[in-house]
Design an enzyme around this catalytic site. Structure first.
Site, mmCIF file in Angstrom:
data_model
loop_
_atom_site.group_PDB
_atom_site.id
_atom_site.type_symbol
_atom_site.label_atom_id
_atom_site.label_comp_id
_atom_site.label_asym_id
_atom_site.label_seq_id
_atom_site.Cartn_x
_atom_site.Cartn_y
_atom_site.Cartn_z
ATOM 1 N N GLY A 194 -15.998 13.486 -25.640
ATOM 2 C CA GLY A 194 -15.927 12.277 -26.454
ATOM 3 C C GLY A 194 -14.922 12.360 -27.596
ATOM 4 N N SER A 222 -13.575 14.333 -21.985
ATOM 5 C CA SER A 222 -12.457 13.415 -22.195
ATOM 6 C C SER A 222 -11.534 13.280 -20.980
ATOM 7 C CB SER A 222 -11.647 13.828 -23.429
ATOM 8 O OG SER A 222 -12.446 13.756 -24.591
ATOM 9 N N ASN A 274 -21.124 9.591 -16.163
ATOM 10 C CA ASN A 274 -22.257 9.712 -17.079
ATOM 11 C C ASN A 274 -22.149 8.562 -18.089
ATOM 12 O OD1 ASN A 274 -24.194 10.444 -18.899
ATOM 13 N ND2 ASN A 274 -23.180 12.332 -19.587
ATOM 14 N N TRP A 275 -22.976 7.556 -17.869
ATOM 15 C CA TRP A 275 -22.890 6.370 -18.744
ATOM 16 C C TRP A 275 -23.544 6.592 -20.101
ATOM 17 C CZ3 TRP A 275 -23.843 1.221 -15.557
ATOM 18 C CH2 TRP A 275 -22.706 0.963 -14.781
ATOM 19 N N LYS A 276 -24.296 7.668 -20.240
ATOM 20 C CA LYS A 276 -25.002 7.946 -21.504
ATOM 21 C C LYS A 276 -25.821 6.722 -21.928
ATOM 22 C CE LYS A 276 -21.445 11.293 -22.513
ATOM 23 N NZ LYS A 276 -20.652 12.033 -23.496
ATOM 24 N N GLY A 323 -17.423 10.754 -18.878
ATOM 25 C CA GLY A 323 -18.226 9.943 -19.793
ATOM 26 C C GLY A 323 -17.532 8.629 -20.102
ATOM 27 N N GLY A 324 -16.828 8.572 -21.227
ATOM 28 C CA GLY A 324 -16.195 7.339 -21.703
ATOM 29 C C GLY A 324 -15.390 6.594 -20.649
ATOM 30 N N HIS A 346 -27.051 18.791 -20.515
ATOM 31 C CA HIS A 346 -25.862 18.227 -21.166
ATOM 32 C C HIS A 346 -25.870 18.667 -22.633
ATOM 33 C CE1 HIS A 346 -23.025 15.427 -22.882
ATOM 34 N NE2 HIS A 346 -22.583 15.202 -21.650
ATOM 35 N N GLU A 373 -18.323 21.910 -19.466
ATOM 36 C CA GLU A 373 -17.972 20.873 -20.440
ATOM 37 C C GLU A 373 -17.815 21.518 -21.813
ATOM 38 O OE1 GLU A 373 -19.061 16.677 -19.166
ATOM 39 O OE2 GLU A 373 -20.821 17.489 -20.138
ATOM 40 N N GLU A 384 -25.242 17.180 -25.250
ATOM 41 C CA GLU A 384 -25.879 16.233 -26.178
ATOM 42 C C GLU A 384 -27.393 16.430 -26.203
ATOM 43 O OE1 GLU A 384 -23.972 12.666 -24.706
ATOM 44 O OE2 GLU A 384 -22.089 13.398 -25.549
HETATM 45 P P1 PGA Z 1 -16.447 12.181 -22.167
HETATM 46 O O1 PGA Z 1 -17.938 12.697 -21.833
HETATM 47 O O2 PGA Z 1 -15.735 12.010 -20.869
HETATM 48 O O3 PGA Z 1 -16.660 10.879 -22.895
HETATM 49 O O4 PGA Z 1 -15.825 13.220 -23.019
HETATM 50 C C1 PGA Z 1 -18.157 13.628 -20.834
HETATM 51 C C2 PGA Z 1 -19.594 14.036 -20.809
HETATM 52 O O5 PGA Z 1 -20.197 14.107 -21.901
HETATM 53 O O6 PGA Z 1 -20.191 14.281 -19.762
#
Ligand code: PGA
Length: 254
Positions: free
Chosen positions: A174, A213, A9-11, A234-235, A97, A168, A99
């Site tokens: 994050g 994470s 997930n590149w956001k 994500g990251g 998600h 999640e 977010e």
């Molecule tokens: P993260 O993000 O690996 O940076 O914690 C995961 C996600 O939000 O899908």
């Protein structure tokens, strides 16, 4: 046999040059690997789907959207439809998600409705669920997750077997705080239990991913857990060496 998925997930990250460089590094690292029942899915910002679709042809990577409209078409400024994602080569889309749930006030009902639209458009929705730190600390975690899943079951009914869930925990996204392997496995077992109450076969079939994470060093142990069928990253998916190591570790898991 449940599918094993590693989802990036590149956001709100990436640009034309970064995308090109990442794809050539991933293509090189994933070359000549037999993926069998494993899938690697990239969810970039929608504006780059077309570019990435052109760069992915020599790789085992599939594309996914980061979100989808619950509407099929019409006067919905800023939305992206499932049909549009399909046209750009997507096989999957994230929905719900945290977010989006938190920042865009997406309710359980809206998330379920987006999952239904995604399926109607031929996309597999990866439905994110998870609790906040406060909900976990106050013992509300299971009730919160149960409600998130129940809304999807109520909306999709028999089609629930065709989705993917991602657990999640919001406090792990994050933040560098990965859930411990046992915390993750317990939550996944609970989610599978909720699905089992609906239908045994569905519980066996639906893949449940862990996200929050994830790093190369934690990927392997998470993937060894009986109810963890993949990872939502994500990251770490923005660093080619990390994401390659995470993807390759899925090959060594059950
Ligand atoms: P993260 O993000 O690996 O940076 O914690 C995961 C996600 O939000 O899908």
């Amino acid at each position: 046999m449940r599918k094993k998925l590693i989802v990036a997930n590149w956001k709100l990250n990436g640009n034309w040059a970064f995308n090109e460089a990442m794809m050539s590094e991933l293509a090189l690292g994933l070359k000549q690997v037999q993926w069998h029942d494993r899938e690697i899915i990239l969810c970039p910002p929608a504006i780059y789907l077309q570019q990435l679709n052109g760069l992915l042809s020599d790789t085992p990577i599939l594309l996914g959207g980061q979100d989808v409209s619950e509407q099929f078409f019409g006067a919905y400024t800023g939305e992206i439809s499932g049909q549009m994602l399909k046209e750009l080569g997507c096989r999957y889309t994230l929905v719900g998600h945290s977010e989006r749930r938190v920042r865009h006030q997406e309710t359980n009902e809206l998330v379920a409705s987006k999952a239904k639209t995604a399926l109607a458009c031929g996309l597999i929705p990866v439905i994110c669920v998870g609790e906040t730190r406060e909900e976990r600390d106050s013992g509300m975690m299971n009730a919160v997750i149960q409600q998130q899943i129940q809304s999807v079951i109520n909306c999709l009914k028999a089609d629930i077997s065709d989705v993917v869930f991602a657990y999640e925990p919001i406090w792990a996204i994050g933040t560098g705080l990965t859930a411990s392997v046992n915390q993750a496995q317990d939550a996944h077992e609970f989610i599978r239990g909720v699905l089992k109450q609906h239908e045994e076969l569905c519980a066996q079939k639906v893949s449940i991913l862990y996200g929050g994470s994830v790093k190369a060093e934690s990927a392997q142990v998470l993937l060894e857990m009986p109810d963890i069928d993949g990872l939502l990253v994500g990251g770490s998916s923005l660093i080619s060496s990390e994401f390659l190591a995470i993807s390759l570790s899925s090959l060594n898991s059950k």
